[in-house]
Design a protein around this motif. Structure first.
Motif, PDB file in Angstrom:
ATOM      1  N   GLU A 149      47.117  49.095  23.983  1.00  0.00           N
ATOM      2  CA  GLU A 149      47.082  49.986  25.144  1.00  0.00           C
ATOM      3  C   GLU A 149      47.078  49.228  26.471  1.00  0.00           C
ATOM      4  OE1 GLU A 149      44.491  53.723  26.986  1.00  0.00           O
ATOM      5  OE2 GLU A 149      44.078  52.967  24.976  1.00  0.00           O
ATOM      6  N   PRO A 150      46.186  48.224  26.665  1.00  0.00           N
ATOM      7  CA  PRO A 150      46.237  47.457  27.924  1.00  0.00           C
ATOM      8  C   PRO A 150      47.570  46.735  28.112  1.00  0.00           C
ATOM      9  CG  PRO A 150      44.145  47.102  26.819  1.00  0.00           C
ATOM     10  CD  PRO A 150      45.029  47.813  25.846  1.00  0.00           C
ATOM     11  N   ALA A 151      48.127  46.210  27.019  1.00  0.00           N
ATOM     12  CA  ALA A 151      49.410  45.508  27.114  1.00  0.00           C
ATOM     13  C   ALA A 151      50.517  46.479  27.525  1.00  0.00           C
ATOM     14  CB  ALA A 151      49.752  44.852  25.780  1.00  0.00           C
ATOM     15  N   GLY A 152      50.515  47.674  26.925  1.00  0.00           N
ATOM     16  CA  GLY A 152      51.517  48.679  27.285  1.00  0.00           C
ATOM     17  C   GLY A 152      51.382  49.103  28.735  1.00  0.00           C
ATOM     18  N   GLU A 153      50.144  49.261  29.202  1.00  0.00           N
ATOM     19  CA  GLU A 153      49.910  49.619  30.595  1.00  0.00           C
ATOM     20  C   GLU A 153      50.409  48.522  31.527  1.00  0.00           C
ATOM     21  OE1 GLU A 153      45.743  50.347  30.799  1.00  0.00           O
ATOM     22  OE2 GLU A 153      45.889  52.372  29.959  1.00  0.00           O
ATOM     23  N   PHE A 154      50.182  47.258  31.146  1.00  0.00           N
ATOM     24  CA  PHE A 154      50.636  46.148  31.996  1.00  0.00           C
ATOM     25  C   PHE A 154      52.157  46.136  32.095  1.00  0.00           C
ATOM     26  CE2 PHE A 154      52.430  41.869  32.225  1.00  0.00           C
ATOM     27  CZ  PHE A 154      51.956  41.465  33.462  1.00  0.00           C
ATOM     28  N   ASP A 161      42.955  50.762  35.378  1.00  0.00           N
ATOM     29  CA  ASP A 161      42.268  49.485  35.236  1.00  0.00           C
ATOM     30  C   ASP A 161      42.652  48.573  36.402  1.00  0.00           C
ATOM     31  OD1 ASP A 161      41.441  46.864  34.500  1.00  0.00           O
ATOM     32  OD2 ASP A 161      41.477  47.421  32.393  1.00  0.00           O
ATOM     33  N   PRO A 162      41.705  48.246  37.312  1.00  0.00           N
ATOM     34  CA  PRO A 162      42.035  47.405  38.479  1.00  0.00           C
ATOM     35  C   PRO A 162      42.609  46.049  38.099  1.00  0.00           C
ATOM     36  CG  PRO A 162      39.851  48.389  38.724  1.00  0.00           C
ATOM     37  CD  PRO A 162      40.288  48.649  37.313  1.00  0.00           C
ATOM     38  N   TYR A 163      42.160  45.485  36.978  1.00  0.00           N
ATOM     39  CA  TYR A 163      42.641  44.173  36.546  1.00  0.00           C
ATOM     40  C   TYR A 163      44.129  44.236  36.212  1.00  0.00           C
ATOM     41  CZ  TYR A 163      42.952  39.819  33.853  1.00  0.00           C
ATOM     42  OH  TYR A 163      43.310  38.579  33.382  1.00  0.00           O
ATOM     43  N   ILE A 164      44.536  45.268  35.485  1.00  0.00           N
ATOM     44  CA  ILE A 164      45.941  45.416  35.121  1.00  0.00           C
ATOM     45  C   ILE A 164      46.776  45.764  36.347  1.00  0.00           C
ATOM     46  CG2 ILE A 164      47.579  46.772  33.753  1.00  0.00           C
ATOM     47  CD1 ILE A 164      45.426  47.034  31.615  1.00  0.00           C
ATOM     48  N   VAL A 165      46.231  46.614  37.223  1.00  0.00           N
ATOM     49  CA  VAL A 165      46.943  46.971  38.449  1.00  0.00           C
ATOM     50  C   VAL A 165      47.204  45.724  39.292  1.00  0.00           C
ATOM     51  CG1 VAL A 165      46.781  48.216  40.637  1.00  0.00           C
ATOM     52  CG2 VAL A 165      46.046  49.323  38.528  1.00  0.00           C
ATOM     53  N   PHE A 166      46.188  44.886  39.447  1.00  0.00           N
ATOM     54  CA  PHE A 166      46.332  43.680  40.272  1.00  0.00           C
ATOM     55  C   PHE A 166      47.312  42.692  39.654  1.00  0.00           C
ATOM     56  CE2 PHE A 166      44.993  39.263  41.103  1.00  0.00           C
ATOM     57  CZ  PHE A 166      45.249  39.208  42.463  1.00  0.00           C
ATOM     58  N   THR A 167      47.161  42.396  38.368  1.00  0.00           N
ATOM     59  CA  THR A 167      48.035  41.396  37.738  1.00  0.00           C
ATOM     60  C   THR A 167      49.487  41.867  37.677  1.00  0.00           C
ATOM     61  OG1 THR A 167      47.329  42.254  35.566  1.00  0.00           O
ATOM     62  CG2 THR A 167      46.225  40.270  36.389  1.00  0.00           C
ATOM     63  N   MET A 195      39.324  48.702  29.816  1.00  0.00           N
ATOM     64  CA  MET A 195      39.279  47.270  29.527  1.00  0.00           C
ATOM     65  C   MET A 195      38.143  46.625  30.315  1.00  0.00           C
ATOM     66  SD  MET A 195      42.310  44.452  29.935  1.00  0.00           S
ATOM     67  CE  MET A 195      41.980  42.700  29.813  1.00  0.00           C
ATOM     68  N   ASP A 196      37.194  46.015  29.594  1.00  0.00           N
ATOM     69  CA  ASP A 196      36.029  45.403  30.229  1.00  0.00           C
ATOM     70  C   ASP A 196      36.365  43.962  30.624  1.00  0.00           C
ATOM     71  OD1 ASP A 196      33.516  44.937  31.151  1.00  0.00           O
ATOM     72  OD2 ASP A 196      32.619  44.587  29.180  1.00  0.00           O
ATOM     73  N   VAL A 197      36.487  43.712  31.920  1.00  0.00           N
ATOM     74  CA  VAL A 197      36.877  42.393  32.421  1.00  0.00           C
ATOM     75  C   VAL A 197      35.678  41.731  33.092  1.00  0.00           C
ATOM     76  CG1 VAL A 197      38.455  41.124  33.933  1.00  0.00           C
ATOM     77  CG2 VAL A 197      39.225  43.223  32.786  1.00  0.00           C
ATOM     78  N   SER A 198      35.317  40.567  32.601  1.00  0.00           N
ATOM     79  CA  SER A 198      34.173  39.840  33.159  1.00  0.00           C
ATOM     80  C   SER A 198      34.554  39.152  34.464  1.00  0.00           C
ATOM     81  CB  SER A 198      33.670  38.803  32.159  1.00  0.00           C
ATOM     82  OG  SER A 198      34.649  37.798  31.954  1.00  0.00           O
ATOM     83  N   LEU A 199      33.529  38.765  35.224  1.00  0.00           N
ATOM     84  CA  LEU A 199      33.764  38.037  36.467  1.00  0.00           C
ATOM     85  C   LEU A 199      34.458  36.711  36.188  1.00  0.00           C
ATOM     86  CD1 LEU A 199      33.369  37.719  39.518  1.00  0.00           C
ATOM     87  CD2 LEU A 199      31.095  36.750  39.053  1.00  0.00           C
ATOM     88  N   THR A 200      34.105  36.096  35.072  1.00  0.00           N
ATOM     89  CA  THR A 200      34.727  34.810  34.693  1.00  0.00           C
ATOM     90  C   THR A 200      36.226  34.972  34.503  1.00  0.00           C
ATOM     91  OG1 THR A 200      32.693  34.108  33.588  1.00  0.00           O
ATOM     92  CG2 THR A 200      34.728  32.933  33.016  1.00  0.00           C
ATOM     93  N   LEU A 201      36.634  36.051  33.820  1.00  0.00           N
ATOM     94  CA  LEU A 201      38.067  36.281  33.592  1.00  0.00           C
ATOM     95  C   LEU A 201      38.787  36.556  34.903  1.00  0.00           C
ATOM     96  CD1 LEU A 201      40.419  36.550  31.684  1.00  0.00           C
ATOM     97  CD2 LEU A 201      39.764  38.941  31.266  1.00  0.00           C
ATOM     98  N   TRP A 202      38.151  37.303  35.801  1.00  0.00           N
ATOM     99  CA  TRP A 202      38.748  37.544  37.119  1.00  0.00           C
ATOM    100  C   TRP A 202      38.979  36.230  37.851  1.00  0.00           C
ATOM    101  CZ3 TRP A 202      41.206  41.229  39.581  1.00  0.00           C
ATOM    102  CH2 TRP A 202      41.031  42.566  39.230  1.00  0.00           C
ATOM    103  N   VAL A 203      37.964  35.373  37.845  1.00  0.00           N
ATOM    104  CA  VAL A 203      38.072  34.084  38.542  1.00  0.00           C
ATOM    105  C   VAL A 203      39.167  33.230  37.924  1.00  0.00           C
ATOM    106  CG1 VAL A 203      36.884  31.920  39.056  1.00  0.00           C
ATOM    107  CG2 VAL A 203      35.672  34.092  39.325  1.00  0.00           C
ATOM    108  N   LEU A 204      39.197  33.149  36.585  1.00  0.00           N
ATOM    109  CA  LEU A 204      40.209  32.346  35.897  1.00  0.00           C
ATOM    110  C   LEU A 204      41.614  32.871  36.184  1.00  0.00           C
ATOM    111  CD1 LEU A 204      38.519  31.744  32.413  1.00  0.00           C
ATOM    112  CD2 LEU A 204      38.877  30.066  34.237  1.00  0.00           C
ATOM    113  N   THR A 205      41.757  34.192  36.228  1.00  0.00           N
ATOM    114  CA  THR A 205      43.066  34.791  36.505  1.00  0.00           C
ATOM    115  C   THR A 205      43.539  34.453  37.911  1.00  0.00           C
ATOM    116  OG1 THR A 205      42.598  36.637  35.003  1.00  0.00           O
ATOM    117  CG2 THR A 205      44.363  36.946  36.611  1.00  0.00           C
ATOM    118  N   ILE A 206      42.656  34.613  38.879  1.00  0.00           N
ATOM    119  CA  ILE A 206      43.022  34.325  40.267  1.00  0.00           C
ATOM    120  C   ILE A 206      43.327  32.841  40.452  1.00  0.00           C
ATOM    121  CG2 ILE A 206      42.149  34.274  42.642  1.00  0.00           C
ATOM    122  CD1 ILE A 206      40.591  36.837  41.970  1.00  0.00           C
ATOM    123  N   VAL A 207      42.528  31.980  39.822  1.00  0.00           N
ATOM    124  CA  VAL A 207      42.779  30.534  39.898  1.00  0.00           C
ATOM    125  C   VAL A 207      44.123  30.201  39.254  1.00  0.00           C
ATOM    126  CG1 VAL A 207      42.029  28.267  39.061  1.00  0.00           C
ATOM    127  CG2 VAL A 207      40.356  29.863  40.016  1.00  0.00           C
ATOM    128  N   GLY A 208      44.410  30.823  38.107  1.00  0.00           N
ATOM    129  CA  GLY A 208      45.687  30.585  37.427  1.00  0.00           C
ATOM    130  C   GLY A 208      46.874  31.021  38.268  1.00  0.00           C
TER     131      GLY A 208
END
Length: 329
Positions: A62-67, A224-230, A1-14
């Motif tokens: 696949e990303p949803a199932g992993e989450f 996927d670090p994004y899924i692991v973190f969330t 899953m390709d996660v942009s810096l913008t999405l990371w920032v928005l996720t952390i802010v959310g």
């Protein structure tokens, strides 16, 4: 899953906004009722569900199932944390009305520390594929250790402060009583920590020990670090309400350690198979749907058998008590 810096920032802010809302809604110290804890538990689970659905719509199945697999695994492993939290609260004699504040800040500390672990784990995995063998072996060892501890059935378990906590207490000193929600006070002309700050640090730093098995476990489900973190974030942020909701039920989950050991062992085997596959060995890999099904099935069976065993134990104790009373008469 390709996660942009913008999405990371928005996720952390959310996530920060959700945490801030949770803090301000419950900022006044009070005893948390079962109703309040139940409502907020449902809210956090619903938010996790909505996030997973968002992944399904915008990133695919696949990303949803992993989450969802990661979230359920982290949530079930975090329940084990609650046993230690109960010990910590008892050791530091935390007044009931301050416990929610302690847990909120303690969980935030834990989330920050876990983010560091996740970043380090992602970097290692990206450069050294053989680390999956280590993660897998460690999880299988942890699973065996959990079974051994469960069979030992140690009722006299007590919380022991870690070295970091002891060092902080020696360096800054600790007040002899709680001063509301204050973290620092002046005592005899010296600035010292209050027991409130000490117990917050205890909650946050003790979670690092649990991260040693939970982080490799979720990396066994997704890299996927994004899924692991969330998944970790949503599992931890609902932990405070879960503490008050099922605190009285913890002792009834007598088979929880066995269930968690099965889950960790299963993921450990999955990691070893994945490592062999990455090394060019033709072995079957365990898919995310299968992993999710096994995890859910183990938790359901564990809960049912735990409640059944507790019910039988209660009935046996009542019978023995009644027999003893009849003999005394």
């Amino acid at each position: 899953m390709d996660v942009s810096l913008t999405l990371w920032v928005l996720t952390i802010v959310g996530l920060a906004a959700l945490i801030a809302a949770d803090f301000f809604i419950g900022r006044k110290p009070h005893d948390v009722s079962i109703k309040e804890a139940g409502i907020w538990t449902v809210v956090w689970i619903a938010l996790a569900g909505l996030f997973g659905l968002g992944l399904l719509l915008f990133a695919g199945g696949e990303p949803a199932g992993e989450f969802f697999a990661g979230f359920i695994t982290e949530k079930s492993l975090s329940v084990d944390n609650l046993f230690v939290f109960v010990l910590i609260m008892a050791k530091f004699a935390v007044p009931s009305k301050y416990q929610q504040r302690v847990l909120l800040v303690g969980v935030l500390i834990a989330l920050v520390l876990r983010a560091v672990f996740i970043a380090a784990g992602a970097a290692i995995i990206a450069n050294f594929a053989w680390v999956f063998y280590i993660f897998g072996a460690f999880l299988i060892y942890t699973a065996w250790k959990l079974i051994q501890e469960a069979r030992a059935d140690e009722d006299d378990e007590e919380f022991e402060e870690n070295r970091l906590l002891k060092a902080a207490e020696r360096r800054f000193g600790v007040a002899d009583r709680y001063h509301g929600t204050k973290l620092w006070i002046r005592q005899n002309g010296k600035r010292v920590m209050t027991p409130m700050l000490v117990v917050m640090l205890a909650i946050g730093t003790t979670d690092v020990l649990f991260a040693l098995d939970s982080i490799p476990a979720i990396f066994g489900l997704t890299q996927d670090p994004y899924i692991v973190f969330t998944a970790n974030a949503f599992a931890l942020m609902g932990l405070r309400q879960l503490y008050f909701l099922i605190g009285g039920l913890l002792k009834k989950l007598v088979h929880l350690s066995y269930g968690l050991s099965v889950i960790l062992g299963f993921i450990g085997v999955k990691l070893v198979l994945h490592a062999l596959h990455e090394s060019g060995v033709h072995v079957p890999e365990i898919s995310i749907p299968v992993s999710l099904g096994v995890i859910c099935a183990v938790l359901v069976v564990t809960t049912i058998t735990s409640l059944a065993a507790t019910r039988k134990q209660t009935a046996r104790e009542r019978t023995e008590s009644a027999s003893k009373e009849s003999v005394d008469v």
